[in-house]
Design an enzyme around this catalytic site. Structure first.
Site, PDB file in Angstrom:
ATOM      1  N   GLU A  41       0.907  -1.272   0.213  1.00  0.00           N
ATOM      2  CA  GLU A  41       0.074   0.055  -0.061  1.00  0.00           C
ATOM      3  C   GLU A  41       0.923   1.341   0.229  1.00  0.00           C
ATOM      4  O   GLU A  41       2.073   1.173   0.379  1.00  0.00           O
ATOM      5  CB  GLU A  41      -0.899  -0.077   1.313  1.00  0.00           C
ATOM      6  CG  GLU A  41      -1.777  -1.169   0.935  1.00  0.00           C
ATOM      7  CD  GLU A  41      -2.969  -1.254   2.202  1.00  0.00           C
ATOM      8  OE1 GLU A  41      -2.690  -0.627   3.190  1.00  0.00           O
ATOM      9  OE2 GLU A  41      -3.988  -2.242   2.000  1.00  0.00           O
ATOM     10  N   CYS A  50      -1.761  -4.755  -5.671  1.00  0.00           N
ATOM     11  CA  CYS A  50      -2.317  -6.161  -4.925  1.00  0.00           C
ATOM     12  C   CYS A  50      -1.267  -7.173  -5.081  1.00  0.00           C
ATOM     13  O   CYS A  50      -0.129  -7.157  -5.787  1.00  0.00           O
ATOM     14  CB  CYS A  50      -3.213  -6.456  -5.788  1.00  0.00           C
ATOM     15  SG  CYS A  50      -4.865  -5.534  -5.863  1.00  0.00           S
ATOM     16  N   GLU A  52      -1.682 -10.212  -6.067  1.00  0.00           N
ATOM     17  CA  GLU A  52      -1.213 -11.062  -7.309  1.00  0.00           C
ATOM     18  C   GLU A  52      -0.525 -10.175  -8.372  1.00  0.00           C
ATOM     19  O   GLU A  52       0.364 -10.710  -9.115  1.00  0.00           O
ATOM     20  CB  GLU A  52      -2.994 -10.783  -7.915  1.00  0.00           C
ATOM     21  CG  GLU A  52      -3.780 -11.836  -7.235  1.00  0.00           C
ATOM     22  CD  GLU A  52      -4.757 -10.804  -6.158  1.00  0.00           C
ATOM     23  OE1 GLU A  52      -4.118  -9.923  -5.676  1.00  0.00           O
ATOM     24  OE2 GLU A  52      -5.606 -11.433  -5.916  1.00  0.00           O
ATOM     25  N   CYS A  86      -6.946  -7.518 -11.072  1.00  0.00           N
ATOM     26  CA  CYS A  86      -6.023  -8.702 -11.097  1.00  0.00           C
ATOM     27  C   CYS A  86      -6.572  -9.749 -11.850  1.00  0.00           C
ATOM     28  O   CYS A  86      -5.899 -10.703 -12.207  1.00  0.00           O
ATOM     29  CB  CYS A  86      -5.735  -9.087  -9.406  1.00  0.00           C
ATOM     30  SG  CYS A  86      -4.931  -8.022  -8.812  1.00  0.00           S
TER      31      CYS A  86
END
Ligand code: THU
Length: 129
Positions: A41, A50, A52, A86
Site C-alpha cells: 500500500e 495487489c 497478485e 487482478c
C-alpha cells in the site's frame, strides 16, 4: 509446501498499514518455479498494488510467462476473490482452466478456474483484424 502454504507464509510480509488487510499470493509457473507477492500500500492510496500483481511481476522478471496454478490468502471471513483488475492481469498469463485457490487464514478454501473468474474476458482475439 503447498501453494496455499507459500501464500500464507509470504502474506506476513505484506505492507498494509492503511487497510490492515494483508494479502499473500503464490503463482506456480509452467516451469515449476514458484513466485510470491504481497499487497504493497501507499499513503497515496490509489498507488497501492495487489498481492497478485506483485507475484505476476516477480514471475515475469524471473523469466516465466505461463501460469499453471495460483493461490491467494487473506485473513477474511470468506475466501478472498481476486479484484477485477487482478483477474485481467492473471488472464494475460493463464489459460482458461488454470485453478485459482482462494483461501482464508482460518483454513477455508475455494477453487475457481480463471475463465470462471473473468467470463467474457477481453483478450488478444478481440484485437485481431
Ligand atoms: N488486495 C489484494 O492484494 N488482492 C486482491 O485481490 C484484493 C485486494 C489488497 C489491496 C489492498 O492493499 C487491500 O487488499 C485492501 O483492499
Amino acid at each position: 509446501m503447498t501453494l496455499v502454504d507459500e501464500a500464507r507464509a509470504i502474506r506476513e510480509r505484506a505492507y498494509a498499514p492503511y487497510s490492515n488487510f494483508k494479502v499473500g499470493a503464490a503463482i506456480r509457473a509452467a516451469s515449476g518455479r514458484v513466485y510470491l507477492g504481497v499487497n504493497v500500500e501507499n499513503v497515496a492510496y490509489p498507488e497501492g498494488t495487489c498481492a497478485e500483481a506483485g507475484a505476476i511481476a516477480a514471475m515475469v522478471a524471473g523469466g516465466d510467462t505461463e501460469i499453471a496454478e495460483v493461490a491467494i490468502i487473506a485473513d477474511a471471513p470468506v475466501p478472498l476473490t481476486p479484484c477485477g483488475g487482478c483477474r485481467q492481469k492473471l488472464a494475460e498469463f493463464a489459460a482458461a482452466d488454470v485453478p485459482v485457490t482462494m483461501a482464508t487464514v482460518g483454513g477455508e478454501a475455494e477453487v475457481m478456474q480463471v475463465a470462471d473468474l473473468l467470463p467474457g474476458a477481453f483478450g488478444r482475439a478481440h484485437m485481431e483484424a
